[in-house]
Design a protein around this motif. Structure first.
Motif, short mmCIF file in Angstrom:
data_model
loop_
_atom_site.label_atom_id
_atom_site.label_comp_id
_atom_site.label_asym_id
_atom_site.label_seq_id
_atom_site.Cartn_x
_atom_site.Cartn_y
_atom_site.Cartn_z
N ARG A 14 0.84 -1.20 0.00
CA ARG A 14 0.00 0.00 0.00
C ARG A 14 0.87 1.25 0.00
O ARG A 14 1.84 1.35 0.77
CB ARG A 14 -0.92 0.00 1.22
CG ARG A 14 -1.73 1.29 1.38
CD ARG A 14 -2.93 1.12 2.27
NE ARG A 14 -3.98 0.35 1.59
CZ ARG A 14 -5.24 0.29 2.03
NH1 ARG A 14 -5.61 0.93 3.14
NH2 ARG A 14 -6.14 -0.42 1.37
N THR A 16 0.92 5.64 0.13
CA THR A 16 0.17 6.73 0.75
C THR A 16 -0.39 7.66 -0.33
O THR A 16 0.07 7.66 -1.49
CB THR A 16 1.07 7.54 1.68
OG1 THR A 16 2.05 8.25 0.87
CG2 THR A 16 1.77 6.66 2.69
N ASP A 18 0.17 10.83 -0.57
CA ASP A 18 1.27 11.69 -1.03
C ASP A 18 2.15 10.97 -2.04
O ASP A 18 2.61 11.57 -3.02
CB ASP A 18 2.11 12.16 0.16
CG ASP A 18 1.42 13.27 0.96
OD1 ASP A 18 0.45 13.86 0.45
OD2 ASP A 18 1.84 13.51 2.11
N GLU A 19 2.39 9.68 -1.81
CA GLU A 19 3.20 8.91 -2.75
C GLU A 19 2.46 8.75 -4.08
O GLU A 19 3.08 8.81 -5.16
CB GLU A 19 3.54 7.54 -2.15
CG GLU A 19 4.55 7.63 -1.02
CD GLU A 19 4.74 6.31 -0.30
OE1 GLU A 19 5.86 6.09 0.22
OE2 GLU A 19 3.78 5.51 -0.24
#
Length: 361
Positions: A14, A16, A18-19
């Motif tokens: 998984r 985030t 932001d990523e």
């Protein structure tokens, strides 16, 4: 940093929000696509599913009036207006069943004449006449509207619709959850919280649903990812979504006809980001009508594992200036998949494999 995020996402970890934004904005397109394709191949090999379906749109008269919509008209006095009776729709469904469809996709305008009793009668008559055909019907926005004009809760509306034969819900009406964008493109439509609440209730009742994102107009990558994050959170809670469908905005014949619509790269980038971010969604579905056939084939290497079906008599996207056909033959659908280097497999509404003449399609 980008390579590390792509590697983790390709391995099924998984990432985030932001990523995901970083990948959407900055990852090289081919690398982004390769990571998304790795996820698909690990899950499904080279198999791409599709179904044989047709559309029924009971009416195009709609009181909501979204600026991005080229399908709806405000009033029955409009020369383009139509409104079909239950009998007319059942008769048309019988004609469409001769094409070998396994699913009817039923959505349309919202007006007080098309209330809960109307859809209960429609679904009951369709099921009595074509018991083998699944009914994928009514977006969350329509369910909310029907419940309100019929003065019942979402839960009661869904219970009654399911009792009448409602099988699954499509993902339309989500558009973009961002209040900023919603105010621009659909200021009269219910907010994201209502859309999510209807799907949560549907999942609680055992109704499987889809989710969509309308992209390529006024939204930012951050707003796209926030939209997906809200879907991912609901899926964590309920597990009721079957597929996520990224829908490229078609500006023709809308209030926003001056916009160019999303580019090839924007389409592929959004699809690939969705596949990498929505780790708890089994399927990323391509709506070939809006993507175009060529980009649909290409996108099979960027995270798509499922196509929206043969879509006989699709009218909503075709109310814009889109040039795709009103439906694809099954042969053409399979050819489109083969052109993308993948292997076609026919499925049912719940992703069961369809067997024709004793052989898996």
């Amino acid at each position: 940093m980008i390579d590390a995020i792509l590697s983790r996402a390709a391995d099924g970890e998984r990432i985030t929000p932001d990523e995901a934004i970083t990948l959407h904005r900055d990852a090289p397109l081919e690398d982004l696509g390769a990571a998304a394709d790795a996820v698909v191949r690990r899950r499904y090999g080279d198999e791409i599913t599709y179904n044989v379906n047709a559309h029924l749109n009971p009416t195009n008269i709609c009181v909501v009036g979204c600026g991005f919509c080229a399908f709806a008209v405000w009033t029955e006095k409009d020369e383009r207006a139509y409104a079909y009776s239950v009998d007319q729709l059942v008769d048309r469904a019988v004609e469409l069943s001769d094409l070998g469809i396994t699913e009817l996709h039923i959505v349309g305008g919202m007006t007080k004449e098309y209330d809960l009793p109307y859809y209960e009668e429609l679904f009951s008559e369709l099921k009595a006449t074509l018991p083998h055909v699944s009914l994928t019907a009514l977006t969350a926005v329509e369910v909310d509207f029907i419940a309100r004009i019929s003065k019942v809760s979402h839960a009661e509306a869904l219970q009654r619709l399911r009792a009448a034969g409602h099988d699954t819900m499509p993902g339309g009406g989500a558009e973009v959850f961002s209040p900023r964008v919603r105010k621009i493109i659909a200021d009269r439509k219910v907010p994201a919280e209502v859309w999510l609440a209807v799907h949560r209730e549907a999942h609680a009742q055992g109704l499987r649903t889809n989710a969509t994102l309308l992209f390529g107009h006024f939204e930012t990558p951050e707003e796209q990812v926030d939209h997906m994050a809200q879907l991912r959170a609901l899926q964590d809670d309920t597990g009721g979504f079957q597929a996520f469908i990224p829908l490229p905005f078609l500006p023709g014949n809308t209030d926003f006809a001056y916009l160019p619509g999303p580019s090839r790269e924007e389409k592929l980038r959004t699809i690939a980001t969705a596949r990498l971010f929505l780790d708890n969604f089994a399927h990323i579905k391509g709506h070939w009508v809006m993507l175009g056939e060529e980009i649909t084939s290409e996108a099979l290497g960027y995270g798509l594992d499922d196509l929206s079906g043969t879509l006989t008599e699709e009218r909503i996207a075709h109310a814009t200036t889109v040039q795709t056909p009103l439906g694809l033959s099954e042969e053409r659908m399979r050819g489109l998949i083969a052109a993308g280097g993948k292997r076609p497999a026919e499925r049912g509404t719940l992703y069961d494999r369809v067997h024709r003449d004793g052989v898996a399609a």
